[in-house]
Design an enzyme around this catalytic site. Structure first.
Site, mmCIF file in Angstrom:
data_model
loop_
_atom_site.group_PDB
_atom_site.id
_atom_site.type_symbol
_atom_site.label_atom_id
_atom_site.label_comp_id
_atom_site.label_asym_id
_atom_site.label_seq_id
_atom_site.Cartn_x
_atom_site.Cartn_y
_atom_site.Cartn_z
ATOM 1 N N LYS A 89 27.159 83.708 80.845
ATOM 2 C CA LYS A 89 27.470 85.089 80.464
ATOM 3 C C LYS A 89 27.360 85.189 78.958
ATOM 4 C CE LYS A 89 29.300 89.190 81.328
ATOM 5 N NZ LYS A 89 27.986 89.710 80.915
ATOM 6 N N GLN A 110 29.536 81.096 72.531
ATOM 7 C CA GLN A 110 29.923 81.864 73.715
ATOM 8 C C GLN A 110 30.635 80.995 74.752
ATOM 9 O OE1 GLN A 110 28.447 85.283 73.641
ATOM 10 N NE2 GLN A 110 30.118 85.705 75.045
ATOM 11 N N LYS A 113 34.239 80.833 73.625
ATOM 12 C CA LYS A 113 34.824 82.178 73.671
ATOM 13 C C LYS A 113 35.129 82.572 75.111
ATOM 14 C CE LYS A 113 32.538 85.120 71.323
ATOM 15 N NZ LYS A 113 31.636 86.128 70.762
ATOM 16 N N LYS A 125 23.223 83.084 76.031
ATOM 17 C CA LYS A 125 22.856 84.147 75.096
ATOM 18 C C LYS A 125 21.354 84.323 75.161
ATOM 19 C CE LYS A 125 24.614 86.948 71.953
ATOM 20 N NZ LYS A 125 25.929 87.613 71.904
ATOM 21 N N ASP A 165 24.352 93.285 72.778
ATOM 22 C CA ASP A 165 24.679 92.656 71.489
ATOM 23 C C ASP A 165 23.968 93.515 70.440
ATOM 24 O OD1 ASP A 165 25.938 90.162 70.199
ATOM 25 O OD2 ASP A 165 23.960 90.134 69.308
ATOM 26 N N THR A 208 35.204 95.308 72.416
ATOM 27 C CA THR A 208 35.176 94.280 71.362
ATOM 28 C C THR A 208 35.982 94.743 70.155
ATOM 29 O OG1 THR A 208 32.998 93.620 72.156
ATOM 30 C CG2 THR A 208 33.692 92.739 70.029
ATOM 31 N N ASN A 239 28.482 99.159 67.474
ATOM 32 C CA ASN A 239 29.467 99.217 68.549
ATOM 33 C C ASN A 239 30.802 98.600 68.150
ATOM 34 O OD1 ASN A 239 30.577 97.354 70.979
ATOM 35 N ND2 ASN A 239 30.022 99.386 71.716
ATOM 36 N N SER A 376 33.599 92.540 80.057
ATOM 37 C CA SER A 376 32.395 92.354 80.879
ATOM 38 C C SER A 376 32.752 91.593 82.153
ATOM 39 C CB SER A 376 31.339 91.557 80.115
ATOM 40 O OG SER A 376 30.633 92.392 79.240
HETATM 41 P P1 NDP Z 1 25.143 96.958 66.820
HETATM 42 O O1 NDP Z 1 23.683 96.779 66.919
HETATM 43 O O2 NDP Z 1 25.798 98.049 67.577
HETATM 44 O O3 NDP Z 1 25.560 97.127 65.279
HETATM 45 C C1 NDP Z 1 25.262 96.163 64.334
HETATM 46 C C2 NDP Z 1 25.694 96.688 62.985
HETATM 47 O O4 NDP Z 1 25.545 95.659 62.009
HETATM 48 C C3 NDP Z 1 24.829 97.841 62.510
HETATM 49 O O5 NDP Z 1 25.598 98.653 61.680
HETATM 50 C C4 NDP Z 1 23.732 97.117 61.735
HETATM 51 O O6 NDP Z 1 23.092 97.920 60.787
HETATM 52 C C5 NDP Z 1 24.550 96.050 61.055
HETATM 53 N N1 NDP Z 1 23.718 94.898 60.747
HETATM 54 C C6 NDP Z 1 22.884 94.213 61.573
HETATM 55 N N2 NDP Z 1 22.253 93.238 60.909
HETATM 56 C C7 NDP Z 1 22.696 93.304 59.646
HETATM 57 C C8 NDP Z 1 22.423 92.561 58.490
HETATM 58 N N3 NDP Z 1 21.537 91.544 58.490
HETATM 59 N N4 NDP Z 1 23.089 92.907 57.345
HETATM 60 C C9 NDP Z 1 23.983 93.925 57.349
HETATM 61 N N5 NDP Z 1 24.265 94.676 58.421
HETATM 62 C C10 NDP Z 1 23.636 94.363 59.547
HETATM 63 O O7 NDP Z 1 25.769 95.535 67.170
HETATM 64 P P2 NDP Z 1 27.237 95.195 67.638
HETATM 65 O O8 NDP Z 1 28.219 96.076 66.961
HETATM 66 O O9 NDP Z 1 27.237 95.103 69.106
HETATM 67 O O10 NDP Z 1 27.373 93.700 67.095
HETATM 68 C C11 NDP Z 1 27.878 93.393 65.790
HETATM 69 C C12 NDP Z 1 28.332 91.949 65.756
HETATM 70 O O11 NDP Z 1 29.367 91.765 66.724
HETATM 71 C C13 NDP Z 1 27.272 90.901 66.086
HETATM 72 O O12 NDP Z 1 27.526 89.728 65.368
HETATM 73 C C14 NDP Z 1 27.500 90.661 67.564
HETATM 74 O O13 NDP Z 1 27.012 89.393 67.980
HETATM 75 C C15 NDP Z 1 29.022 90.696 67.601
HETATM 76 N N6 NDP Z 1 29.595 90.928 68.907
HETATM 77 C C16 NDP Z 1 29.276 92.048 69.628
HETATM 78 C C17 NDP Z 1 29.879 92.250 70.858
HETATM 79 C C18 NDP Z 1 29.672 93.504 71.635
HETATM 80 O O14 NDP Z 1 30.379 93.701 72.618
HETATM 81 N N7 NDP Z 1 28.759 94.393 71.254
HETATM 82 C C19 NDP Z 1 30.773 91.252 71.444
HETATM 83 C C20 NDP Z 1 31.111 90.164 70.565
HETATM 84 C C21 NDP Z 1 30.506 90.013 69.360
HETATM 85 P P3 NDP Z 1 21.679 98.659 61.113
HETATM 86 O O15 NDP Z 1 22.050 99.939 61.793
HETATM 87 O O16 NDP Z 1 21.056 98.842 59.777
HETATM 88 O O17 NDP Z 1 20.900 97.728 61.983
#
Ligand code: NDP
Length: 445
Positions: A89, A110, A113, A125, A165, A208, A239, A376
């Site tokens: 997962k 993961q 976690k 992943k 993600d 999250t 997200n 999830s």
């Molecule tokens: P999203 O795609 O919804 O959002 C990612 C955010 O981070 C956007 O604002 C994006 O900006 C920014 N971002 C991405 N890459 C970079 C970078 N290199 N430098 C600066 N900002 C960046 O992703 P999530 O919110 O789902 O995920 C965010 C983090 O949380 C990740 O590390 C993910 O693995 C982790 N995570 C997510 C989970 C989930 O349920 N969604 C669960 C557990 C962990 P832009 O719009 O410019 O791309």
């Protein structure tokens, strides 16, 4: 590292050019050194060497046709890391920075976690180096369909259940699920983060970010602190960041920053989240557009500089290695008391050392952001039952899980003589359950 040094050395030589994977393995193995000393039978059974090697890795070509009629080629990945305690997962990341190293570090994290959630889920992943930025809906759909045309033969509701993600939200899960259903002729819970009318769970979208705040509130409470009245700095505007904002604010905090990959905004009056949602979720625009409506806010184009904004609590929710040692020192100097990781591996090892040396409350990603995968798993349970729980039921289960993750990490840290080190505790508590299962299941010949 002593007992586990040969394991780490083998990872380095066997997996060259995978720096993110090396970083994740090093952190975990360093934490597990005292566990290896207490459990020679696990060393003897090769548990440590086995846990750093994925059970299966699939790399595949993804071809699709863009709006100009041109053929595009991307690379797809699914790393099925460990299935000792349940089906694989973990999410699917769509971002140009995706490569095998990134997917392996995420898959490895993961495993621990998912174990910490207390639910029966293994770790995996996947993703692709596809860049969703600037793509039309049609292009996103064709990419997702092509991606699933290969991935579908490797996954299944009792085998491997991917989720979202970075770059994979409700829209992408919808296109992927549709293609899986077409190819397999089944309507099953093969992906999580589904739409609410076709098998999704309430609270999954928020989970999250909410879970991060539930975890951190518990950690803060143990030190007589709280979100209430605190100034919070959040990075990202996706997200995790958006729903961390919602819960932190509900708990009484004022959030003053958010960001995207172009830079960050600082609004000392508190971020206007409705505007951020409209820019990022509805218009899929850029965070700097915030200033059009709030000229009193500022924009900085250096993502690292977000940590120069003084705050009581920092919640990095964007991406890996977004806090380095210099940023960590700045946070400490500005009086930050707690860091809760919404993103995966957002702090470099040097930054973590700064947090621990200065006695900050440090909520490591594999514990603090486990709420998404936990919910999830609740979605999988509801799919199996062909039944859905109410928002409050799921939210209350999520909260219970996050509190129990905090307790497991805190108790393991205390049991190994470093009571405030939640990173150590999370690594050990997550590992012990998987190691026990692997040990009991024997070595496969
Ligand atoms: P999203 O795609 O919804 O959002 C990612 C955010 O981070 C956007 O604002 C994006 O900006 C920014 N971002 C991405 N890459 C970079 C970078 N290199 N430098 C600066 N900002 C960046 O992703 P999530 O919110 O789902 O995920 C965010 C983090 O949380 C990740 O590390 C993910 O693995 C982790 N995570 C997510 C989970 C989930 O349920 N969604 C669960 C557990 C962990 P832009 O719009 O410019 O791309």
């Amino acid at each position: 590292m002593q007992i586990l040094k040969p394991v780490y050395d083998a990872v380095i030589s066997r997996n060259p050019n995978e720096p993110e994977f090396h970083q994740a393995v090093q952190e975990v193995l360093e934490s597990l050194e005292p566990v290896a000393a207490r459990h020679p039978e696990w060393v003897q059974a090769g548990i440590f060497s086995r846990i750093v090697e994925p059970e299966r890795q699939v790399i595949f070509r993804v071809t699709w046709i863009d709006d100009k009629g041109q053929v595009q080629v991307n690379r797809g990945f699914r790393v099925q890391f460990n299935s000792a305690i349940g089906p694989y997962k973990g999410g699917l990341r769509l971002h140009p920075s995706v490569n095998l190293s990134v997917i392996k570090f995420l898959g490895f994290e993961q495993v621990f976690k998912n174990s910490l959630t207390g639910l029966p889920i293994g770790g995996g992943k996947g993703g692709s180096d596809f860049n969703p930025r600037g793509k039309s809906d049609g292009e996103i759909m064709r990419f997702c369909q092509s991606f699933m045309t290969e991935l579908w033969r490797h996954i299944g509701p009792d085998t491997d259940v991917p989720a979202g993600d970075i770059g994979t939200g409700a829209r992408e899960i919808g296109y992927m699920f549709g293609q899986y259903k077409r190819l397999s002729n089944t309507h099953t819970g093969v992906l999580t983060g589904k739409g609410l009318t076709w098998g999704g769970s309430l609270v999954r979208t928020e989970a999250t970010g909410y879970g991060l705040c539930y975890f951190m509130e518990e950690a803060l409470k143990a030190k007589g602190l709280s979100f209430n009245g605190s100034v919070v700095s959040i990075s990202g505007s996706g997200n995790v960041a958006i729903f961390a904002y919602d819960k932190a604010t509900e708990l009484g905090a004022k959030v003053v920053t958010m960001s995207d990959s172009d830079g960050y905004i600082h609004d000392p009056d508190g971020i206007d989240i409705d505007l951020v949602k409209e820019i990022k979720l509805v218009r899929r625009g850029r965070i700097r557009e915030y200033l059009d409506k709030h000229p009193g806010a500022t924009f900085g184009d250096n993502c690292f500089a977000i940590w120069q904004v003084p705050c009581d609590i920092a919640l990095p929710c964007a991406t890996q290695n977004e806090i380095d040692a210099a940023s960590a020192k700045t946070l400490v100097a500005n009086g930050c008391k707690a860091v809760g990781e919404g993103a995966n591996m957002p702090s470099t090892p040097e930054a973590i050392n700064v947090f621990l040396a200065n006695k900050l409350i440090y909520g490591p990603a594999k514990a603090a952001n486990a709420g998404g995968v936990a919910t999830s798993a609740l979605e999988m349970s509801q799919n199996s039952q062909r039944f859905g729980w109410s928002f409050d039921e799921v939210d209350s289960k999520l909260k219970t899980i996050m509190v129990s993750i905090y307790q497991a990490a805190s108790q393991a840290a205390a049991a190994y003589g470093d009571p405030d080190n939640l990173m150590l505790g999370a690594n050990i508590a997550g590992f012990e359950k998987v190691a026990t299962a692997m040990y009991q299941q024997g070595v496969a010949y």
